[in-house]
Motif scaffolding. Structure first.
Motif, PDB file in Angstrom:
ATOM      1  N   ASP A 216      35.197  43.348  23.524  1.00  0.00           N
ATOM      2  CA  ASP A 216      35.555  44.642  22.943  1.00  0.00           C
ATOM      3  C   ASP A 216      36.953  44.997  23.455  1.00  0.00           C
ATOM      4  OD1 ASP A 216      35.852  47.183  22.024  1.00  0.00           O
ATOM      5  OD2 ASP A 216      33.919  47.925  22.753  1.00  0.00           O
ATOM      6  N   TRP A 217      37.969  44.709  22.628  1.00  0.00           N
ATOM      7  CA  TRP A 217      39.346  44.884  23.089  1.00  0.00           C
ATOM      8  C   TRP A 217      39.697  46.353  23.325  1.00  0.00           C
ATOM      9  CZ3 TRP A 217      41.417  40.690  24.831  1.00  0.00           C
ATOM     10  CH2 TRP A 217      41.026  39.461  24.303  1.00  0.00           C
ATOM     11  N   SER A 218      38.937  47.275  22.764  1.00  0.00           N
ATOM     12  CA  SER A 218      39.211  48.693  23.011  1.00  0.00           C
ATOM     13  C   SER A 218      38.881  49.081  24.443  1.00  0.00           C
ATOM     14  CB  SER A 218      38.402  49.563  22.040  1.00  0.00           C
ATOM     15  OG  SER A 218      37.012  49.429  22.288  1.00  0.00           O
ATOM     16  N   LYS A 219      38.046  48.254  25.116  1.00  0.00           N
ATOM     17  CA  LYS A 219      37.666  48.542  26.499  1.00  0.00           C
ATOM     18  C   LYS A 219      38.275  47.536  27.469  1.00  0.00           C
ATOM     19  CE  LYS A 219      33.231  50.592  25.214  1.00  0.00           C
ATOM     20  NZ  LYS A 219      31.755  50.531  25.380  1.00  0.00           N
ATOM     21  N   VAL A 220      39.201  46.744  26.964  1.00  0.00           N
ATOM     22  CA  VAL A 220      39.733  45.673  27.791  1.00  0.00           C
ATOM     23  C   VAL A 220      40.500  46.194  29.004  1.00  0.00           C
ATOM     24  CG1 VAL A 220      42.087  44.975  27.112  1.00  0.00           C
ATOM     25  CG2 VAL A 220      40.319  43.287  27.237  1.00  0.00           C
ATOM     26  N   SER A 221      41.191  47.332  28.868  1.00  0.00           N
ATOM     27  CA  SER A 221      41.939  47.874  30.005  1.00  0.00           C
ATOM     28  C   SER A 221      40.998  48.298  31.112  1.00  0.00           C
ATOM     29  CB  SER A 221      42.799  49.061  29.568  1.00  0.00           C
ATOM     30  OG  SER A 221      41.980  50.080  29.020  1.00  0.00           O
ATOM     31  N   GLU A 222      39.842  48.847  30.753  1.00  0.00           N
ATOM     32  CA  GLU A 222      38.854  49.220  31.760  1.00  0.00           C
ATOM     33  C   GLU A 222      38.270  47.972  32.412  1.00  0.00           C
ATOM     34  OE1 GLU A 222      35.898  51.533  29.862  1.00  0.00           O
ATOM     35  OE2 GLU A 222      37.316  52.971  29.002  1.00  0.00           O
ATOM     36  N   TYR A 223      38.049  46.945  31.589  1.00  0.00           N
ATOM     37  CA  TYR A 223      37.447  45.717  32.086  1.00  0.00           C
ATOM     38  C   TYR A 223      38.376  44.999  33.049  1.00  0.00           C
ATOM     39  CZ  TYR A 223      34.511  41.543  31.715  1.00  0.00           C
ATOM     40  OH  TYR A 223      33.678  40.484  31.974  1.00  0.00           O
ATOM     41  N   ARG A 224      39.688  45.071  32.775  1.00  0.00           N
ATOM     42  CA  ARG A 224      40.654  44.340  33.590  1.00  0.00           C
ATOM     43  C   ARG A 224      40.794  44.912  34.989  1.00  0.00           C
ATOM     44  NH1 ARG A 224      44.734  43.333  28.802  1.00  0.00           N
ATOM     45  NH2 ARG A 224      44.371  41.125  28.432  1.00  0.00           N
ATOM     46  N   ILE A 225      40.482  46.187  35.167  1.00  0.00           N
ATOM     47  CA  ILE A 225      40.647  46.772  36.498  1.00  0.00           C
ATOM     48  C   ILE A 225      39.320  46.822  37.242  1.00  0.00           C
ATOM     49  CG2 ILE A 225      42.623  48.194  35.840  1.00  0.00           C
ATOM     50  CD1 ILE A 225      40.747  50.581  35.619  1.00  0.00           C
ATOM     51  N   SER A 226      38.346  46.105  36.737  1.00  0.00           N
ATOM     52  CA  SER A 226      37.069  46.056  37.438  1.00  0.00           C
ATOM     53  C   SER A 226      37.240  45.304  38.746  1.00  0.00           C
ATOM     54  CB  SER A 226      36.010  45.387  36.569  1.00  0.00           C
ATOM     55  OG  SER A 226      36.399  44.068  36.246  1.00  0.00           O
ATOM     56  N   SER A 227      36.192  45.296  39.546  1.00  0.00           N
ATOM     57  CA  SER A 227      36.324  44.873  40.946  1.00  0.00           C
ATOM     58  C   SER A 227      36.566  43.379  41.097  1.00  0.00           C
ATOM     59  CB  SER A 227      35.048  45.254  41.708  1.00  0.00           C
ATOM     60  OG  SER A 227      33.915  44.675  41.073  1.00  0.00           O
ATOM     61  N   GLY A 228      37.768  42.953  40.760  1.00  0.00           N
ATOM     62  CA  GLY A 228      38.189  41.586  41.039  1.00  0.00           C
ATOM     63  C   GLY A 228      37.495  40.518  40.220  1.00  0.00           C
ATOM     64  N   SER A 229      36.821  40.867  39.145  1.00  0.00           N
ATOM     65  CA  SER A 229      36.106  39.865  38.372  1.00  0.00           C
ATOM     66  C   SER A 229      36.534  39.951  36.914  1.00  0.00           C
ATOM     67  CB  SER A 229      34.599  40.090  38.485  1.00  0.00           C
ATOM     68  OG  SER A 229      34.259  41.358  37.970  1.00  0.00           O
ATOM     69  N   GLY A 230      35.852  39.164  36.065  1.00  0.00           N
ATOM     70  CA  GLY A 230      36.112  39.243  34.639  1.00  0.00           C
ATOM     71  C   GLY A 230      37.517  38.834  34.257  1.00  0.00           C
ATOM     72  N   LEU A 231      38.068  39.551  33.279  1.00  0.00           N
ATOM     73  CA  LEU A 231      39.379  39.194  32.734  1.00  0.00           C
ATOM     74  C   LEU A 231      40.475  39.233  33.791  1.00  0.00           C
ATOM     75  CD1 LEU A 231      39.334  41.102  29.319  1.00  0.00           C
ATOM     76  CD2 LEU A 231      38.843  38.704  29.758  1.00  0.00           C
ATOM     77  N   LYS A 232      40.420  40.223  34.651  1.00  0.00           N
ATOM     78  CA  LYS A 232      41.463  40.360  35.673  1.00  0.00           C
ATOM     79  C   LYS A 232      41.523  39.121  36.551  1.00  0.00           C
ATOM     80  CE  LYS A 232      42.834  43.193  39.632  1.00  0.00           C
ATOM     81  NZ  LYS A 232      42.483  44.339  40.492  1.00  0.00           N
ATOM     82  N   SER A 233      40.362  38.654  37.009  1.00  0.00           N
ATOM     83  CA  SER A 233      40.320  37.484  37.874  1.00  0.00           C
ATOM     84  C   SER A 233      40.785  36.236  37.135  1.00  0.00           C
ATOM     85  CB  SER A 233      38.893  37.285  38.395  1.00  0.00           C
ATOM     86  OG  SER A 233      38.815  36.128  39.192  1.00  0.00           O
TER      87      SER A 233
END
Length: 269
Positions: A216-233
């Motif tokens: 869900d690209w509309s929530k990607v910014s929230e997902y990227r700043i999650s605790s060191g996992s997911g897209l950000k990692s």
């Protein structure tokens, strides 16, 4: 030419020579300073690289330990518990035929448990990080997922050997793929996960794909700043090895990774 003009001429020559000497001196000092800064930067990069290598190795080992712990609990532990309960029932039975049948069933469970323990032991003894290969690890990881029944997992590569990759690159590739696989299993509802690796024109290309609901690209910014996992990692690790990544949503999620082999940092060589 008078004496005054001669003195002025020699003074001009002396001043010119002094200026040239000073210019050469400052150039040498500047070059030396740059060399020192460059050397310090290389040393700092090497130290950072070693730290990242240790962290990545620790993370891979931690994932391995979690997997082994899960296997011991979910397979060996459950089978031995079932064997124990069957043995309790056997002790209370007077029917010899029933006792023989139960003992045969218990022997089967014990044999399966021993096979599981041998498999886990082999996994521990063959995990040599000095010769670590992302190919071998991902093959085992996909096999484990298939055996668990979580989904259909496929790993394929054009070459069996990628011995030109360093330990750090192998470990980083494993962690990137692990993150993608875990996110797919937890969030996408995918029934199929695929990882491909190939080298074309001096570029290592890795594709991770699933057939889940996509990002869900509309929530990607929230997902990227999650605790060191997911897209950000994933994105941080891709950048750390000098690669580029591209995401797509097409009947699921696809991650395309490109690593130019001629642009690997010096301290990776």
């Amino acid at each position: 030419m008078g004496e005054k003009e001669i003195n002025v001429f020699f003074l001009s020559v002396i001043l010119t020579v002094l200026l040239l000497v000073m210019a050469v001196y400052f150039i040498i000092i500047s070059i030396r300073r740059r060399n020192i800064l460059y050397k310090k930067e290389r040393e700092a990069n090497a130290i950072l690289h070693k730290q990242e290598l240790l962290e990545t190795r620790h993370e891979v080992q931690q994932k391995l330990m979690q997997h082994i712990g899960g296997e011991l609990h979910d397979t060996v532990g459950q089978k031995l518990t079932l064997t124990y309960l069957q043995m309790e029932n056997t002790l209370q039975s007077d029917d010899m035929e029933a006792i023989k049948h139960q003992i045969s069933s218990q022997n089967t469970l014990i044999q399966e448990s021993l096979n599981e323990l041998r498999s886990i032991s082999k996994m521990l003894t063959t995990q040599d990080f000095a010769n670590f290969s992302f190919v071998h690890y991902l093959e085992k990881e996909m096999q484990r997922i298939n055996e668990s029944g979580l989904c259909h997992a496929i790993f394929s590569c054009t070459d069996r050997s990628y011995d030109f990759l360093t330990e750090h690159l192998n470990l980083s590739i494993v962690r990137i793929c692990q993150e993608f696989i875990q996110n797919s299993l937890k969030h996408s509802g995918a029934g199929r996960i695929e990882v491909y690796a190939m080298v074309t024109d001096g570029i290592l290309q890795i594709t991770c794909a699933d057939n889940g609901r996509g990002i869900d690209w509309s929530k990607v910014s929230e997902y990227r700043i999650s605790s060191g996992s997911g897209l950000k990692s994933i994105e941080r690790r891709i950048q750390s090895i000098g690669a580029t990544g591209r995401w797509e949503n097409n009947n699921g999620t696809q991650l395309y990774i490109s690593l130019p082999l001629n642009k690997i940092p010096d301290y990776e060589a």
